[in-house]
Design a protein around this motif. Structure first.
Motif, PDB file in Angstrom:
ATOM      1  N   ALA A 142       3.924  53.570   2.298  1.00 57.97           N
ATOM      2  CA  ALA A 142       2.991  54.678   2.538  1.00 57.97           C
ATOM      3  C   ALA A 142       1.629  54.451   1.894  1.00 57.97           C
ATOM      4  CB  ALA A 142       3.594  55.987   2.021  1.00 57.97           C
ATOM      5  N   ILE A 143       1.569  53.611   0.870  1.00 63.73           N
ATOM      6  CA  ILE A 143       0.270  53.337   0.237  1.00 63.73           C
ATOM      7  C   ILE A 143      -0.266  51.957   0.612  1.00 63.73           C
ATOM      8  CG2 ILE A 143       0.560  54.947  -1.676  1.00 63.73           C
ATOM      9  CD1 ILE A 143       1.422  52.635  -3.445  1.00 63.73           C
ATOM     10  N   MET A 144       0.519  51.202   1.370  1.00 58.21           N
ATOM     11  CA  MET A 144       0.073  49.893   1.850  1.00 58.21           C
ATOM     12  C   MET A 144      -0.434  49.944   3.287  1.00 58.21           C
ATOM     13  SD  MET A 144       2.706  46.972   0.454  1.00 58.21           S
ATOM     14  CE  MET A 144       1.717  45.703   1.234  1.00 58.21           C
ATOM     15  N   VAL A 145       0.234  50.744   4.110  1.00 56.58           N
ATOM     16  CA  VAL A 145      -0.043  50.765   5.542  1.00 56.58           C
ATOM     17  C   VAL A 145      -0.909  51.972   5.889  1.00 56.58           C
ATOM     18  CG1 VAL A 145       0.956  50.818   7.852  1.00 56.58           C
ATOM     19  CG2 VAL A 145       2.141  49.595   6.005  1.00 56.58           C
ATOM     20  N   THR A 146      -2.089  51.704   6.431  1.00 59.28           N
ATOM     21  CA  THR A 146      -3.025  52.753   6.826  1.00 59.28           C
ATOM     22  C   THR A 146      -3.584  52.426   8.204  1.00 59.28           C
ATOM     23  OG1 THR A 146      -4.944  51.606   5.891  1.00 59.28           O
ATOM     24  CG2 THR A 146      -3.699  53.055   4.397  1.00 59.28           C
ATOM     25  N   ASP A 147      -4.394  53.310   8.726  1.00 59.04           N
ATOM     26  CA  ASP A 147      -5.046  53.009  10.006  1.00 59.04           C
ATOM     27  C   ASP A 147      -5.886  51.743   9.906  1.00 59.04           C
ATOM     28  OD1 ASP A 147      -3.907  55.225  11.177  1.00 59.04           O
ATOM     29  OD2 ASP A 147      -5.667  56.508  10.923  1.00 59.04           O
ATOM     30  N   ASP A 148      -6.533  51.533   8.757  1.00 60.31           N
ATOM     31  CA  ASP A 148      -7.349  50.333   8.570  1.00 60.31           C
ATOM     32  C   ASP A 148      -6.501  49.061   8.585  1.00 60.31           C
ATOM     33  OD1 ASP A 148      -9.883  51.466   8.462  1.00 60.31           O
ATOM     34  OD2 ASP A 148      -9.789  51.830   6.308  1.00 60.31           O
ATOM     35  N   THR A 149      -5.358  49.090   7.902  1.00 62.02           N
ATOM     36  CA  THR A 149      -4.528  47.878   7.883  1.00 62.02           C
ATOM     37  C   THR A 149      -3.895  47.633   9.247  1.00 62.02           C
ATOM     38  OG1 THR A 149      -2.497  49.002   7.127  1.00 62.02           O
ATOM     39  CG2 THR A 149      -4.022  48.200   5.433  1.00 62.02           C
ATOM     40  N   LYS A 150      -3.598  48.700   9.986  1.00 62.40           N
ATOM     41  CA  LYS A 150      -3.062  48.513  11.337  1.00 62.40           C
ATOM     42  C   LYS A 150      -4.094  47.851  12.241  1.00 62.40           C
ATOM     43  CE  LYS A 150       0.108  52.451  11.087  1.00 62.40           C
ATOM     44  NZ  LYS A 150       0.369  53.837  11.574  1.00 62.40           N
ATOM     45  N   HIS A 182      -6.841  45.987  11.062  1.00 62.91           N
ATOM     46  CA  HIS A 182      -7.456  44.764  10.523  1.00 62.91           C
ATOM     47  C   HIS A 182      -6.513  43.889   9.705  1.00 62.91           C
ATOM     48  CE1 HIS A 182     -11.257  46.401  11.881  1.00 62.91           C
ATOM     49  NE2 HIS A 182     -11.030  47.509  11.208  1.00 62.91           N
ATOM     50  N   GLY A 183      -5.293  44.336   9.481  1.00 64.55           N
ATOM     51  CA  GLY A 183      -4.346  43.537   8.722  1.00 64.55           C
ATOM     52  C   GLY A 183      -4.091  44.072   7.330  1.00 64.55           C
ATOM     53  N   LEU A 184      -2.902  43.780   6.806  1.00 67.12           N
ATOM     54  CA  LEU A 184      -2.548  44.195   5.458  1.00 67.12           C
ATOM     55  C   LEU A 184      -3.533  43.624   4.437  1.00 67.12           C
ATOM     56  CD1 LEU A 184       1.338  43.726   5.542  1.00 67.12           C
ATOM     57  CD2 LEU A 184       0.076  45.899   5.569  1.00 67.12           C
ATOM     58  N   SER A 185      -3.755  44.402   3.398  1.00 66.87           N
ATOM     59  CA  SER A 185      -4.613  44.013   2.272  1.00 66.87           C
ATOM     60  C   SER A 185      -6.104  44.097   2.580  1.00 66.87           C
ATOM     61  CB  SER A 185      -4.264  42.603   1.772  1.00 66.87           C
ATOM     62  OG  SER A 185      -4.641  42.448   0.427  1.00 66.87           O
ATOM     63  N   THR A 186      -6.467  44.625   3.757  1.00 67.03           N
ATOM     64  CA  THR A 186      -7.877  44.724   4.123  1.00 67.03           C
ATOM     65  C   THR A 186      -8.655  45.593   3.132  1.00 67.03           C
ATOM     66  OG1 THR A 186      -9.357  45.092   6.006  1.00 67.03           O
ATOM     67  CG2 THR A 186      -7.696  46.771   5.606  1.00 67.03           C
ATOM     68  N   MET A 187      -9.934  45.342   3.011  1.00 66.70           N
ATOM     69  CA  MET A 187     -10.799  46.140   2.142  1.00 66.70           C
ATOM     70  C   MET A 187     -11.980  46.630   2.976  1.00 66.70           C
ATOM     71  SD  MET A 187     -10.814  44.018  -1.477  1.00 66.70           S
ATOM     72  CE  MET A 187     -11.730  42.622  -0.807  1.00 66.70           C
ATOM     73  N   SER A 188     -11.878  47.843   3.491  1.00 71.33           N
ATOM     74  CA  SER A 188     -12.952  48.399   4.305  1.00 71.33           C
ATOM     75  C   SER A 188     -14.139  48.770   3.426  1.00 71.33           C
ATOM     76  CB  SER A 188     -12.464  49.646   5.044  1.00 71.33           C
ATOM     77  OG  SER A 188     -12.221  50.705   4.123  1.00 71.33           O
ATOM     78  N   ASP A 189     -15.295  48.922   4.052  1.00 75.73           N
ATOM     79  CA  ASP A 189     -16.476  49.363   3.305  1.00 75.73           C
ATOM     80  C   ASP A 189     -16.218  50.701   2.635  1.00 75.73           C
ATOM     81  OD1 ASP A 189     -17.815  47.106   4.147  1.00 75.73           O
ATOM     82  OD2 ASP A 189     -18.941  48.113   5.742  1.00 75.73           O
ATOM     83  N   ALA A 190     -15.506  51.592   3.336  1.00 75.58           N
ATOM     84  CA  ALA A 190     -15.222  52.917   2.775  1.00 75.58           C
ATOM     85  C   ALA A 190     -14.300  52.817   1.568  1.00 75.58           C
ATOM     86  CB  ALA A 190     -14.591  53.808   3.845  1.00 75.58           C
ATOM     87  N   LEU A 191     -13.318  51.915   1.627  1.00 72.34           N
ATOM     88  CA  LEU A 191     -12.389  51.751   0.502  1.00 72.34           C
ATOM     89  C   LEU A 191     -13.103  51.162  -0.703  1.00 72.34           C
ATOM     90  CD1 LEU A 191      -9.528  51.958  -0.588  1.00 72.34           C
ATOM     91  CD2 LEU A 191      -9.042  49.717   0.417  1.00 72.34           C
ATOM     92  N   ILE A 192     -13.964  50.186  -0.461  1.00 72.99           N
ATOM     93  CA  ILE A 192     -14.744  49.600  -1.550  1.00 72.99           C
ATOM     94  C   ILE A 192     -15.656  50.659  -2.172  1.00 72.99           C
ATOM     95  CG2 ILE A 192     -16.578  47.949  -2.101  1.00 72.99           C
ATOM     96  CD1 ILE A 192     -15.319  46.089   0.022  1.00 72.99           C
TER      97      ILE A 192
END
Length: 344
Positions: free
Chosen positions: A289-297, A299-309
């Motif tokens: 639940a804390i690894m899989v998000t819309d962003d990881t779906k 762009h891939g697991l472990s992604t770092m979006s601009d919003a997350l950064i």
């Protein structure tokens, strides 16, 4: 043995939050080759060998690292091991850390970069009993909240981000044993959503959980960290990319099969650590639940979006920790995925 038991046993609670000693037996990131021609590298864990590193266990056991021509030494961490100094010293090529530790290390002269984030959301939460639930920051008013000394800085940052006046609640010093919230001595307890929450359920109480990430505390964690100069060294960068290809392929399997994570953890990689199979399975499943998000779906697991950064930098600032955007390097993940959302 779980995180709470380690700390209760007196093995160094301060080591979890502070920079601990650099241990000599941590491996060496200088390249060498096995008799079968594989390149040997070291990956430094942030904790003991438990469910938190299931993707790497799978990558090792299923030959995903070998397919990348790597022999990866999976080096156990613990309460007195600080990953960032180990990376800076060159004792490991890559390690799992967190942005607060890494930013603090960089402020003291370390030359490190964060290249991926397993946990898109912080696992920190406040858990409470169902008869006195804490579901939102507004519910904290008038409550007694158990906070460990090592988490007081993050707690203060959360209150600031959530707009909660500290004077409206009572902070109670606690250790890592969840007994105070189970017994009702405190109304809420600073906990890990993929660890302590499982243990409270095991003790017969279904906790109410308020995930801090849902209320302003937007800190990615379980981050892959490397020395900055490893990214500009052609050979080391290639090894890092190949490591992540293997590891993230393993994590794709881990997300799909928490039972496999538990089996490898308890019976192979973490054997002897006093871990229980069903508990590790539940912990691994809750981690999704804390690894899989819309962003990881997308762009891939472990992604770092601009919003997350951006959210991580803002949340760290509330804790008095300065992190700059260039602490985060997304170029390695771009090489790993090549525009896809999975590693094949």
């Amino acid at each position: 043995m779980d995180r709470r038991s380690f700390l209760r046993a007196g093995l160094g609670a301060a080591g979890v939050a502070a920079v601990g000693p650099l241990l000599a037996a941590c491996g060496d990131d200088s390249s060498s080759t096995t008799s079968s021609g594989l390149t040997k590298i070291s990956y430094q864990f942030s904790w003991i060998k438990n469910f938190q590193f299931g993707g790497e266990y799978i990558a090792d056991s299923k030959g995903y690292f070998k397919a990348q021509n790597l022999a990866v030494d999976l080096v156990a961490g613990g309460p007195n091991i600080a990953v960032d100094p180990i990376l800076q010293s060159g004792k490991a090529l890559i390690g799992q850390s967190s942005p607060d530790f890494t930013a603090n290390a960089v402020s003291k002269g370390a030359n490190l970069k964060i290249i991926g984030a397993n946990y898109q959301k912080s696992p920190f939460c406040i858990m409470s009993r169902p008869e006195k639930p804490i579901r939102t920051p507004a519910d904290l008013a008038g409550k007694k909240i158990g906070i460990q000394a090592t988490n007081e800085v993050a707690w203060a940052a959360f209150l600031k981000l959530a707009g909660v006046d500290p004077s409206t609640l009572t902070k109670v010093p606690v250790q890592f044993d969840i007994t105070p919230v189970v017994s009702g001595e405190v109304d809420g307890f600073w906990a890990y959503v993929n660890d302590d929450v499982i243990r409270m359920k095991e003790q017969g109480t279904e906790p109410v959980v308020m995930l801090l990430a849902d209320h302003g505390y937007e800190v990615m964690t379980a981050t892959y960290t490397v020395r900055a100069d490893s990214l500009t060294d052609k050979d080391k960068r290639d090894q890092i990319v190949r490591f992540l290809k293997g590891a993230l392929k393993g994590w794709q399997d881990a997300v799909a099969d928490p039972g496999l994570v538990a089996d490898l953890t308890v019976n192979t990689y973490g054997k002897g650590n006093g871990l229980e199979l069903e508990e590790q399975k539940e912990c691994a499943a809750s981690t999704n639940a804390i690894m899989v998000t819309d962003d990881t779906k997308a762009h891939g697991l472990s992604t770092m979006s601009d919003a997350l950064i951006s959210g991580t930098i803002k949340s760290l600032a509330a804790a008095g920790i300065t992190a700059k955007p260039d602490l985060f390097d997304t170029s390695v993940l771009e090489e790993v995925f090549g525009g896809a959302a999975t590693v094949s």
